[in-house]
Design an enzyme around this catalytic site. Structure first.
Site, PDB file in Angstrom:
ATOM      1  CB  CYS A 113      -1.857   9.948   3.570  1.00 45.46           C
ATOM      2  SG  CYS A 113      -0.496  10.253   2.303  1.00 45.46           S
ATOM      3  CG  HIS A 251      -3.631   6.245   2.761  1.00 44.70           C
ATOM      4  ND1 HIS A 251      -3.911   7.110   1.918  1.00 44.70           N
ATOM      5  CD2 HIS A 251      -2.460   6.433   2.573  1.00 44.70           C
ATOM      6  CE1 HIS A 251      -2.869   8.213   1.132  1.00 44.70           C
ATOM      7  NE2 HIS A 251      -2.097   7.373   1.459  1.00 44.70           N
ATOM      8  CG  ASN A 281      -1.031   8.177  -1.590  1.00 45.91           C
ATOM      9  OD1 ASN A 281      -1.781   8.937  -1.412  1.00 45.91           O
ATOM     10  ND2 ASN A 281       0.564   7.553  -0.620  1.00 45.91           N
TER      11      ASN A 281
END
Ligand code: UT7
Length: 324
Positions: A113, A251, A281
């Site tokens: 990520c 994020h 996500n």
């Protein structure tokens, strides 16, 4: 010295929307549980003709249009991803062929990520050496292809999508500073196995398929601590405070993680961009998708300071400061 500055941004989200109510029909969960624990309501899922490099290419084309450049003007394509549709060639090479960026060299980077932040930092190093370079940096994921749809701990969290930026050198705008970190000792809290090895001697003993595996609570705690630490270290290094920052683009993993981060760093909620509710996500794609949305809202002014922060499998984490 010149810094990597935005010439254009773009994003692409697959058309198929998977809601929490849809998930209730797949696993033992509820809209109420997912919303209250994560803030996520919907996520996008890739369909036919939407392999990772397709998503990446559509986002790239939009960024190129905004930049007023042709694909042939690009010198380097970097794709941050942990879900390429093939082990080899890289997703970046497929993007190169798909958009016709014949003059570029191309490769992928995997920092989970945190991939897009690592990519911005890398692009800035190339630009320091070669200020006229035109770099296409993309974060793109098809996580739906690597989710165990029977595992309610993970399948509710992730989505597919891509975001792209075109970067080149500037004296007054762009990447100002970064603080990046990794700790490979913590790998087994969040990982995804490779396809089963054809060599039984080196196959993982407890191989359970190439799915996302996660210790949710540990990841949650680490995410808050690590991003808090990275942001604090970066602000200290640059002799800045949160008051000097116009917008934080973190994020997008979980609204509760972001709320805790805001609380610990005393960041006013209106300074933090949040879209995880819509897309879930999307790993390396989450920051560039958010960045494209922010850019297209045209709310930022020249000179504003934008702070990015991320965490992900590895563990990898960090913070990066950009001048608008
Ligand atoms: O980019 C990094 C990717 N990863 C993350 O960001 C994940 C970070 N972690 C999290 O976001 C949270 O830990 C989760 C959202 C994954 C889970 O929330 P939690 O508050 O930490 O819940 P938990 O794992 O402690 O589970 C609490 C209960 C358990 O039941 P029991 O043992 O208390 O009876 C779980 O089995 O909730 C149950 N549970 C669910 N219930 C309904 C777990 N998943 C679900 C579900 N629906 N989807």
């Amino acid at each position: 010295m010149k810094h990597a500055a935005l010439l254009g941004t773009g994003s692409y989200l697959p058309g198929k929307i998977l809601s929490n109510n849809d998930l209730e029909k797949i696993v033992d969960t509820s809209d109420e549980w997912i919303t209250s624990r994560t803030g996520i309501s919907t996520r996008r899922i890739a369909g036919k003709g939407e392999e990772n490099f397709h998503l990446a290419s559509r986002a790239a084309e939009k960024a190129l249009t905004m930049a007023g450049l042709a694909a042939g003007d690009i010198d380097l394509i970097l794709v941050a991803t942990l879900t390429p549709h093939m082990m080899m060639p890289s997703c970046a090479c497929f993007v190169q062929a798909e958009i016709g960026a014949d003059n570029a060299f191309a490769y992928d980077l995997n920092a989970a990520c945190s991939g897009f932040l690592y990519g911005l930092d890398l692009a800035d190093s190339y630009i320091a050496r070669q200020p006229d370079m035109k770099i296409l940096l993309i974060g793109s994921e098809t996580l739906s292809a690597h989710i165990n749809w029977q595992d309610r701990n993970t399948c509710i969290l992730f989505g597919d999508g891509a975001g792209a930026v075109v970067l080149s050198g500037s004296d007054s705008r762009g990447v100002l500073s970064s603080k990046l970190f990794s700790d490979g000792r913590l790998w087994n809290l969040l990982y995804m196995d490779s396809p089963e090895s054809l060599n039984p001697d080196i196959r993982q003993e407890n191989w359970q398929g190439c799915y996302m595996q996660m210790s949710g609570r540990d990841v949650f705690k680490f995410a808050v601590r690590s991003m808090e630490d990275a942001v604090s270290k970066l602000l200290t290094k640059e002799n800045l405070t949160i008051d000097d920052i116009t917008l934080v683009i973190p994020h997008q993993a979980n609204v509760r993680i972001l709320n805790k981060l805001m609380e610990r760093l005393a960041i006013p909620p209106d300074k933090v961009y949040v879209n995880v509710g819509q897309y879930g996500n999307t790993s390396a794609a989450s920051i560039p998708i958010a960045l494209d949305e922010v850019n297209r809202q045209e709310s930022l002014q020249e000179g504003d300071k934008v702070l990015f922060c991320s965490f992900g499998g590895g563990f990898t984490w960090g913070a990066l400061l950009m001048q608008w």
